[in-house]
Write a protein that holds these residues in place. Structure first.
Motif, PDB file in Angstrom:
ATOM      1  N   GLU A 101       8.957  -5.278   4.990  1.00 24.43           N
ATOM      2  CA  GLU A 101       7.857  -4.801   4.157  1.00 24.43           C
ATOM      3  C   GLU A 101       6.543  -5.067   4.879  1.00 24.43           C
ATOM      4  OE1 GLU A 101       8.144  -6.166   0.144  1.00 24.43           O
ATOM      5  OE2 GLU A 101       6.015  -5.783  -0.203  1.00 24.43           O
ATOM      6  N   VAL A 102       5.792  -4.017   5.092  1.00 24.84           N
ATOM      7  CA  VAL A 102       4.518  -4.130   5.810  1.00 24.84           C
ATOM      8  C   VAL A 102       3.440  -3.515   4.948  1.00 24.84           C
ATOM      9  CG1 VAL A 102       3.239  -3.346   7.831  1.00 24.84           C
ATOM     10  CG2 VAL A 102       5.631  -4.007   8.069  1.00 24.84           C
ATOM     11  N   LYS A 103       2.368  -4.295   4.737  1.00 27.69           N
ATOM     12  CA  LYS A 103       1.289  -3.767   3.890  1.00 27.69           C
ATOM     13  C   LYS A 103      -0.046  -3.980   4.578  1.00 27.69           C
ATOM     14  CE  LYS A 103       1.195  -3.751  -1.110  1.00 27.69           C
ATOM     15  NZ  LYS A 103       1.749  -4.557  -2.180  1.00 27.69           N
ATOM     16  N   ASN A 104      -0.754  -2.881   4.811  1.00 21.57           N
ATOM     17  CA  ASN A 104      -2.096  -2.968   5.401  1.00 21.57           C
ATOM     18  C   ASN A 104      -2.141  -3.713   6.720  1.00 21.57           C
ATOM     19  OD1 ASN A 104      -3.651  -1.438   3.737  1.00 21.57           O
ATOM     20  ND2 ASN A 104      -3.966  -3.087   2.263  1.00 21.57           N
TER      21      ASN A 104
ATOM     22  N   ASN B  59      -4.559  -0.483   8.948  1.00 23.09           N
ATOM     23  CA  ASN B  59      -4.058  -0.352   7.563  1.00 23.09           C
ATOM     24  C   ASN B  59      -2.778   0.465   7.434  1.00 23.09           C
ATOM     25  OD1 ASN B  59      -6.284  -1.772   6.906  1.00 23.09           O
ATOM     26  ND2 ASN B  59      -7.435  -0.031   6.127  1.00 23.09           N
TER      27      ASN B  59
ATOM     28  N   SER C  13       0.988   0.794   6.217  1.00 22.54           N
ATOM     29  CA  SER C  13       1.890   0.200   5.230  1.00 22.54           C
ATOM     30  C   SER C  13       3.169   1.010   5.136  1.00 22.54           C
ATOM     31  CB  SER C  13       1.237   0.196   3.844  1.00 22.54           C
ATOM     32  OG  SER C  13      -0.016  -0.415   3.888  1.00 22.54           O
TER      33      SER C  13
ATOM     34  N   THR D 215       7.739   0.450   4.037  1.00 27.54           N
ATOM     35  CA  THR D 215       8.877  -0.439   3.835  1.00 27.54           C
ATOM     36  C   THR D 215      10.076   0.174   4.528  1.00 27.54           C
ATOM     37  OG1 THR D 215       9.427   0.681   1.786  1.00 27.54           O
ATOM     38  CG2 THR D 215       8.159  -1.348   1.603  1.00 27.54           C
TER      39      THR D 215
ATOM     40  N   ALA E 176      -2.666  -8.594   8.015  1.00 21.38           N
ATOM     41  CA  ALA E 176      -1.941  -7.751   7.059  1.00 21.38           C
ATOM     42  C   ALA E 176      -1.914  -8.450   5.718  1.00 21.38           C
ATOM     43  CB  ALA E 176      -0.507  -7.506   7.547  1.00 21.38           C
ATOM     44  N   ASP E 177      -1.758  -7.659   4.648  1.00 20.13           N
ATOM     45  CA  ASP E 177      -1.554  -8.283   3.342  1.00 20.13           C
ATOM     46  C   ASP E 177      -0.166  -8.903   3.308  1.00 20.13           C
ATOM     47  OD1 ASP E 177      -3.356  -5.696   1.495  1.00 20.13           O
ATOM     48  OD2 ASP E 177      -4.024  -7.426   2.679  1.00 20.13           O
TER      49      ASP E 177
ATOM     50  N   GLN F 115      -1.129   7.663   0.582  1.00 21.50           N
ATOM     51  CA  GLN F 115       0.214   7.584   1.164  1.00 21.50           C
ATOM     52  C   GLN F 115       1.174   8.371   0.289  1.00 21.50           C
ATOM     53  OE1 GLN F 115       0.680   4.797   3.840  1.00 21.50           O
ATOM     54  NE2 GLN F 115      -1.402   5.528   3.874  1.00 21.50           N
TER      55      GLN F 115
ATOM     56  N   LEU G  11       5.798   3.674  -0.319  1.00 18.69           N
ATOM     57  CA  LEU G  11       6.091   2.317  -0.838  1.00 18.69           C
ATOM     58  C   LEU G  11       6.963   2.314  -2.059  1.00 18.69           C
ATOM     59  CD1 LEU G  11       2.493   0.953  -0.434  1.00 18.69           C
ATOM     60  CD2 LEU G  11       4.472   0.426   0.966  1.00 18.69           C
TER      61      LEU G  11
END
Lengths: 248, 282, 300
Positions: free
Chosen positions: B6-9, B24, B26, B28, B62-63, B278, B282
């Protein structure tokens, strides 16, 4: 417009024979593709024709005259080459102006500024790029400079060694369009090496398939889509490309 | 499907660079095949390497950047050493450069195994030979003893795949795995990778500049441009892409059987650089 | 390597020639690291001392004052006086001219000679390469001190002969370096393109290969300077180089050796000078290597 005829071309690197009795006939003004996998010898043919490699037997004729009989000046005006890697084909310490002028200086051709400007216009680059250095240009721009360099001596034949394979898809489109336009305008004969049948289909009239240093088959462009190949390897190569392309 | 990655921002900026290489991003990833497509400079390879924590000279923010239970953003190197190569691995582009030239191929595979699993040399060798068979190398014992320069490109890449999949990782990142290969070999290698990924239920991230490849091989596709994620879609919907960049890329490629008209040239717009909504990422 | 043909506006023209811009950028880079900054400062000091020697020296370096021998450093004589009453500070300053001329002369002989042999051998290969490299090997196998002895025996001891001897043994490593670099660069496509445009081999070597070899050769020459200075000092120390009363630093140490125990200033100051200059060249060479490293090129 001049034709290219290659007869009985054989090349050996030491004990290994790399090209076996190559026979190719490229008509004047034609775009002829050389397709094959790595190690098939397609780039070697270009290098031999350009006399970059001088240890070969057989004949290579441009417009009916053997390249071995040509003086250096004649050979420069007969054929030029565009290389694959845009990052390696321009001298990193020479400005674009110097790079393009070399050929003119060496061959004692006058009116240099006008010719430089014209060459830049022909390839669609702004004239003020002449004072830039290669590291200030993108891959596509460098390849255009390489094409300008090839054009500036007004050759009859252009040898293209995978001119777009190192470029991004979007940039490749621009360079391919440029090559097609130049051929229409100036009537070059192209001998183009490519591993990508889509590029060959787009640009070439005929093409030869090579394997292990031999010409397996010479086919018209239609053979790719309409299946005119007779040799098994040729069929295999075309089928693989089609499969890859259509993502079956 | 439970996401394993999971990658966010995610943003990545190289030290001393004026612009971030990645901005940024994002997405999954579950136990599926995700393609990341972009041209040079789009940041796709950077994303792959950042996930593996292979980039030292850049600032990564990243968040969230989570692989199963590992917080990739903050995990210390000690912990990453246990994860890298064992639970997540990376297949690189050109075996000419990614295989060690002075070690025998089989030995490199065995070494990769022994790094993560305690076993004797003989066991590791047996495992390596078994893996070579799984990648359809016909004479595994003989190939085990060959050096990198003695094997062809396709075989070298299969050795690389063997090395990276031997420990049965959960995540594999493949960075342009077939770009350096001839067309006939490409399909072979892809089929092998495909089979292994399906059998072992591996989550695969395929980084490539080749839309055709990704369309054929992946379930979902991310399109990157100038470090940003501009579109996310299912691979089978690629022809119906909405974003002008994706459509431009598709149109600019010469196709077998296509017209001989001048290829439509991509007209880059600055508006592509502003954040997009997006899709179903997600 | 941006992915588009749109370049983030690189300024179209610079009024200065490209070479000058590159030199300035390298200088700025060197000034940023403390070690290479030290090297630059010492080199700058050396050049200043040499150029303005008559103005900076407090006394005449050759005038003897036998009433005033072996005086320790004081206000009148900054570094003391030697066994003949000459002011050591002034001799040191005058000696900087000798040091600088040694460096300069050796460089202008060794650089071009090494480049010529190396590039020609590397480019042509085959018999030319074999012959040139065997000649290089012959010179490489002479230790410079032994060669100097031979020169001295043949031609008599003098600074000029010492410089010739040093030069003759310093060029082979440059030649080998240039050859190795040439063999890499000659495979490049831009060389092939130059051939296709009709360039002769000489033109290709001079215009395309030499500019690419220059960074490595420059770095090597700079690093060599330290050795050259030490060798010249060694030769001076052995009495084979500069002859008295020339204030060459190594010769000063040689003559000062006899009085070293009681009069430490006779050898310490020339020794420190040699140390500083050698160190400076080493650090400068290291800094240059970083500056000219292709990976750093974007920063320039």
């Amino acid at each position: 417009m001049k034709s290219v005829t290659i007869s009985d071309l054989c090349v050996s690197f030491g004990a290994l024979q790399v090209l076996h009795d190559i026979q190719l006939e490229v008509a004047a003004g034609e775009c002829f593709g050389l397709v094959g996998e790595s190690g098939s010898g397609k780039s070697t043919i270009l290098r031999c024709a350009a006399q970059l490699n001088q240890k070969w037997s057989g004949t290579v004729e441009i417009g009916g005259k053997s390249v071995r009989d040509m003086s250096v000046a004649e050979r420069c005006r007969a054929m030029q080459m565009v290389f694959q890697d845009p990052y390696g084909s321009l001298h990193p310490r020479h400005s674009i102006r110097t790079t393009l002028e070399e050929g003119l200086r060496i061959n004692g051709i006058g009116n240099r500024d006008a010719r430089l400007a014209q060459a830049m216009r022909d390839v669609g680059l702004p004239v003020d790029f002449l004072d830039r250095y290669p590291h200030q240009l993108s891959g596509g721009q460098r390849q255009r400079v390489a094409i300008a360099r090839a054009l500036i001596l007004e050759p009859d034949v252009l040898l293209l060694d995978e001119p777009t394979s190192a470029l991004d898809v979007s940039v490749q489109a621009e360079v391919l369009n440029l090559l097609v336009r130049l051929q229409k305008e100036k009537g070059f004969t192209y001998l183009m090496v490519s591993h990508d049948l889509a590029v060959v289909d787009h640009m070439c009239d005929r093409f030869a398939i090579m394997q292990h240093g031999r010409v397996v088959e010479v086919l018209p462009r239609e053979a790719i889509t309409q299946g005119g190949a007779t040799q098994p390897y040729a069929k295999e190569l075309i089928a693989a490309s089609l499969e890859y392309e259509h993502a079956v | 499907m439970d996401p394993i990655l999971e990658v966010k921002n995610l943003s990545i900026r190289y030290h001393g660079a004026p612009e971030p290489a990645v901005r940024n991003v994002s997405f999954t990833l579950g136990r599926e095949r995700l393609g990341i497509v972009g041209e040079s400079g789009s940041g796709k390879s950077t994303v792959g390497r950042a996930i593996m924590r292979l980039i030292d000279s850049a600032e990564i923010t990243a968040d969230t950047m989570r692989f199963e239970d590992v917080d990739l953003l903050n995990a210390p190197e000690r912990e990453m050493l246990k994860v890298r190569g064992k639970r997540m691995s990376m297949i690189l582009q050109d075996p000419k450069f990614s295989l060690n030239p002075i070690q025998r191929c089989g030995h490199q595979i065995a070494e990769a195994y022994r790094t993560h699993v305690h076993c004797s040399k003989a066991e590791a060798r047996a495992k390596a030979v078994e893996m070579l068979e799984q990648v359809h190398i016909r004479d595994p014992e003989r190939v085990y003893d060959l050096y990198r320069h003695e094997v062809s490109g396709g075989m070298g890449q299969r050795v690389m795949i063997a090395m990276m999949l031997l420990t049965s990782p959960d995540l594999v990142i493949a960075d342009e795995p077939t770009s350096a290969l001839d067309v006939t070999v490409r399909l072979q290698v892809l089929r092998i990778l495909d089979g292994l990924v399906k059998d072992k239920g591996i989550g695969l991230v395929m980084i490539s500049h080749d839309l055709n490849l990704v369309r054929a091989f992946c379930d979902r596709v991310l399109i990157m441009y100038a470090g940003r994620l501009v579109e996310t879609l299912d691979a089978r919907d690629l022809n119906n892409a909405q974003h002008p960049y994706t459509r431009g890329l598709l149109a600019a490629q010469p196709r077998i059987g296509g017209s001989r008209a001048p290829l439509p040239v991509l007209n880059r717009q600055d508006s592509w650089l502003t954040p997009q909504a997006q899709g179903d990422a997600l | 390597m941006s992915m588009t043909d749109r370049l983030s506006s690189a300024p179209a023209q610079r009024r200065l020639p490209h070479g000058l811009i590159v030199a300035r950028n390298i200088l700025l880079f060197l000034m940023r690291a403390p070690t290479s900054l030290f090297g630059l400062i010492v080199l700058g000091l050396l050049i200043t001392l040499a150029v303005f020697a008559p103005l900076i020296a407090t006394h005449d370096p050759y005038v003897q004052n036998l009433q005033n021998t072996l005086q320790p450093p004081s206000a009148a004589h900054l570094f003391g006086t030697d066994e003949l009453g000459r002011d050591i500070f002034s001799r040191l300053v005058a000696g900087s001219r000798i040091t600088l001329s040694i460096i300069f002369l050796v460089t202008i002989v060794v650089g071009p000679l090494g480049l010529f042999f190396g590039t020609v051998a590397g480019y042509y290969g085959g018999k030319v390469d074999t012959v040139l490299m065997r000649i290089t090997d012959i010179f490489l196998s002479f230790p410079s001190l032994i060669l100097s002895l031979a020169f001295v025996a043949a031609l008599g001891p003098s600074l000029n002969n010492a410089i010739i001897a040093i030069s003759l043994t310093a060029w082979p490593p440059i030649a080998r370096l240039a050859r190795a670099e040439t063999m890499t660069f000659r495979q490049a496509d831009y060389i092939a393109a130059a051939k296709l445009q009709g360039a002769s081999s000489a033109r290709i070597i001079w215009r395309s290969i030499v500019p690419m070899c220059l960074p490595s050769v420059l770095i090597r020459l700079t690093l060599n300077m330290a050795t050259v200075i030490l060798t010249a000092a060694g030769l001076g120390f052995l009495g084979l180089g500069a002859q008295p009363p020339l204030p060459e630093w190594g010769a000063m140490i040689a003559t000062g050796r006899r009085y070293m125990i009681d009069s430490w200033w006779l050898v310490t100051f020339p020794g420190l000078a040699i140390l500083c200059v050698s160190l400076a060249f080493n650090l400068l060479g290291d800094g240059l290597r970083d500056a000219l490293d292709p990976k750093q090129m974007n920063r320039r």
